[in-house]
Write a protein that holds these residues in place. Sequence first.
Motif, PDB file in Angstrom:
ATOM      1  N   VAL A  17      -4.991  19.530  -1.770  1.00  0.00           N
ATOM      2  CA  VAL A  17      -4.252  20.635  -1.164  1.00  0.00           C
ATOM      3  C   VAL A  17      -4.864  21.031   0.174  1.00  0.00           C
ATOM      4  N   GLU A  18      -6.185  21.125   0.215  1.00  0.00           N
ATOM      5  CA  GLU A  18      -6.870  21.585   1.425  1.00  0.00           C
ATOM      6  C   GLU A  18      -6.655  20.630   2.601  1.00  0.00           C
ATOM      7  N   ALA A  19      -6.759  19.339   2.361  1.00  0.00           N
ATOM      8  CA  ALA A  19      -6.595  18.348   3.429  1.00  0.00           C
ATOM      9  C   ALA A  19      -5.152  17.873   3.565  1.00  0.00           C
ATOM     10  N   ASP A  20      -4.270  18.308   2.662  1.00  0.00           N
ATOM     11  CA  ASP A  20      -2.869  17.864   2.634  1.00  0.00           C
ATOM     12  C   ASP A  20      -2.792  16.336   2.630  1.00  0.00           C
ATOM     13  N   ASN A  21      -3.581  15.730   1.730  1.00  0.00           N
ATOM     14  CA  ASN A  21      -3.654  14.278   1.627  1.00  0.00           C
ATOM     15  C   ASN A  21      -3.200  13.856   0.234  1.00  0.00           C
ATOM     16  N   ASP A  22      -2.205  12.987   0.163  1.00  0.00           N
ATOM     17  CA  ASP A  22      -1.653  12.539  -1.108  1.00  0.00           C
ATOM     18  C   ASP A  22      -1.965  11.061  -1.322  1.00  0.00           C
ATOM     19  N   GLU A  23      -2.749  10.760  -2.349  1.00  0.00           N
ATOM     20  CA  GLU A  23      -3.057   9.367  -2.694  1.00  0.00           C
ATOM     21  C   GLU A  23      -1.831   8.640  -3.236  1.00  0.00           C
ATOM     22  N   LEU A  24      -0.847   9.404  -3.698  1.00  0.00           N
ATOM     23  CA  LEU A  24       0.360   8.810  -4.276  1.00  0.00           C
ATOM     24  C   LEU A  24       1.543   9.009  -3.339  1.00  0.00           C
ATOM     25  N   GLY A  25       1.366   8.622  -2.088  1.00  0.00           N
ATOM     26  CA  GLY A  25       2.414   8.814  -1.096  1.00  0.00           C
ATOM     27  C   GLY A  25       3.590   7.865  -1.234  1.00  0.00           C
ATOM     28  N   THR A  26       3.360   6.701  -1.847  1.00  0.00           N
ATOM     29  CA  THR A  26       4.425   5.715  -2.025  1.00  0.00           C
ATOM     30  C   THR A  26       4.373   5.185  -3.456  1.00  0.00           C
ATOM     31  N   SER A  27       5.430   4.519  -3.853  1.00  0.00           N
ATOM     32  CA  SER A  27       5.458   3.945  -5.203  1.00  0.00           C
ATOM     33  C   SER A  27       4.410   2.844  -5.357  1.00  0.00           C
ATOM     34  N   SER A  28       4.117   2.119  -4.290  1.00  0.00           N
ATOM     35  CA  SER A  28       3.089   1.078  -4.394  1.00  0.00           C
ATOM     36  C   SER A  28       1.699   1.706  -4.544  1.00  0.00           C
ATOM     37  N   GLU A  29       1.458   2.857  -3.893  1.00  0.00           N
ATOM     38  CA  GLU A  29       0.182   3.553  -4.072  1.00  0.00           C
ATOM     39  C   GLU A  29       0.041   4.078  -5.497  1.00  0.00           C
ATOM     40  N   LEU A  30       1.140   4.521  -6.088  1.00  0.00           N
ATOM     41  CA  LEU A  30       1.122   4.938  -7.498  1.00  0.00           C
ATOM     42  C   LEU A  30       0.739   3.763  -8.382  1.00  0.00           C
ATOM     43  N   ALA A  31       1.354   2.609  -8.150  1.00  0.00           N
ATOM     44  CA  ALA A  31       1.056   1.420  -8.957  1.00  0.00           C
ATOM     45  C   ALA A  31      -0.417   1.025  -8.823  1.00  0.00           C
ATOM     46  N   VAL A  32      -0.950   1.081  -7.609  1.00  0.00           N
ATOM     47  CA  VAL A  32      -2.359   0.743  -7.393  1.00  0.00           C
ATOM     48  C   VAL A  32      -3.256   1.720  -8.155  1.00  0.00           C
ATOM     49  N   TRP A  33      -2.960   3.012  -8.066  1.00  0.00           N
ATOM     50  CA  TRP A  33      -3.768   4.034  -8.749  1.00  0.00           C
ATOM     51  C   TRP A  33      -3.769   3.785 -10.263  1.00  0.00           C
ATOM     52  N   LEU A  34      -2.604   3.519 -10.823  1.00  0.00           N
ATOM     53  CA  LEU A  34      -2.498   3.261 -12.266  1.00  0.00           C
ATOM     54  C   LEU A  34      -3.205   1.959 -12.644  1.00  0.00           C
ATOM     55  N   ARG A  35      -3.050   0.933 -11.822  1.00  0.00           N
ATOM     56  CA  ARG A  35      -3.679  -0.366 -12.086  1.00  0.00           C
ATOM     57  C   ARG A  35      -5.204  -0.266 -12.033  1.00  0.00           C
ATOM     58  N   GLU A  36      -5.737   0.486 -11.075  1.00  0.00           N
ATOM     59  CA  GLU A  36      -7.188   0.650 -10.953  1.00  0.00           C
ATOM     60  C   GLU A  36      -7.797   1.309 -12.190  1.00  0.00           C
ATOM     61  N   ARG A  37      -6.999   2.022 -12.934  1.00  0.00           N
ATOM     62  CA  ARG A  37      -7.465   2.690 -14.145  1.00  0.00           C
ATOM     63  C   ARG A  37      -7.018   1.962 -15.411  1.00  0.00           C
ATOM     64  N   ALA A  38      -6.539   0.735 -15.229  1.00  0.00           N
ATOM     65  CA  ALA A  38      -6.096  -0.127 -16.333  1.00  0.00           C
ATOM     66  C   ALA A  38      -5.003   0.528 -17.186  1.00  0.00           C
ATOM     67  N   LEU A  39      -4.140   1.313 -16.536  1.00  0.00           N
ATOM     68  CA  LEU A  39      -3.033   1.941 -17.246  1.00  0.00           C
ATOM     69  C   LEU A  39      -1.767   1.089 -17.202  1.00  0.00           C
ATOM     70  N   ILE A  40      -1.709   0.172 -16.247  1.00  0.00           N
ATOM     71  CA  ILE A  40      -0.591  -0.771 -16.178  1.00  0.00           C
ATOM     72  C   ILE A  40      -1.161  -2.163 -15.903  1.00  0.00           C
ATOM     73  N   GLY A  41      -0.341  -3.156 -16.157  1.00  0.00           N
ATOM     74  CA  GLY A  41      -0.750  -4.539 -15.944  1.00  0.00           C
ATOM     75  C   GLY A  41      -0.522  -4.983 -14.507  1.00  0.00           C
ATOM     76  N   PRO A  42      -1.010  -6.167 -14.161  1.00  0.00           N
ATOM     77  CA  PRO A  42      -0.885  -6.664 -12.783  1.00  0.00           C
ATOM     78  C   PRO A  42       0.559  -6.929 -12.360  1.00  0.00           C
TER      79      PRO A  42
END
Length: 188
Positions: A17-42
């Motif tokens: 909120v403070e920096a107004d920075n969203d790690e999940l700005g796109t659907s591909s960034e969402l997929a990367v975030w989930l994949r890095e945590r082993a929540l989805i497959g490759p």
Amino acid sequence: MSALTELVRDFVNTYDVEADNDELGTSSELAVWLRERALIGPADRATDDDLTTAIALREGLRAALRREAGAQPPDLPALPVLPLTVTINVTNDITSGVTSGVRPGLVPVADGVAGALAGIAAAVTDGSWDRLKVCAEETCQWAFIDGSKNRSRSWCSMRVCGNRTKTRAYRARKQGSRHPQGANTDTV
């Protein structure tokens, strides 16, 4: 603290909120975030609808962590149905074998991005929800795990956010206690 609690904290903190920075700005960034945590497959891919669901879930969790009864995050769509099923978790006393409690739980029933988001939503039922909080500093809103004995922590960092809040309150009190200065009528 449980890995599920840390997962929820990390998910809420994908938006700074403070920096107004969203790690999940796109659907591909969402997929990367989930994949890095082993929540989805490759091979799993996130869609724009998945991103909308993730953001609504994240901001809904942030609002709930503020502990504001009846609070609704502004301008967020309602969550679509997530693939979850209800389970009953029975806890037994190890020494006596007597049932000591029954608690409902949520379990994702799908794979892929929808299942991963359902898993994040289900993580709030792991029993440590009362330890998860959002920083009371309005400009911060960072999620943190309250490890204090009496669960009374208000800020993610007393040194930064706590100091800001207390300094602001002090200055407001000082400003209110000052006597207004009239026009200078001194004629020397």
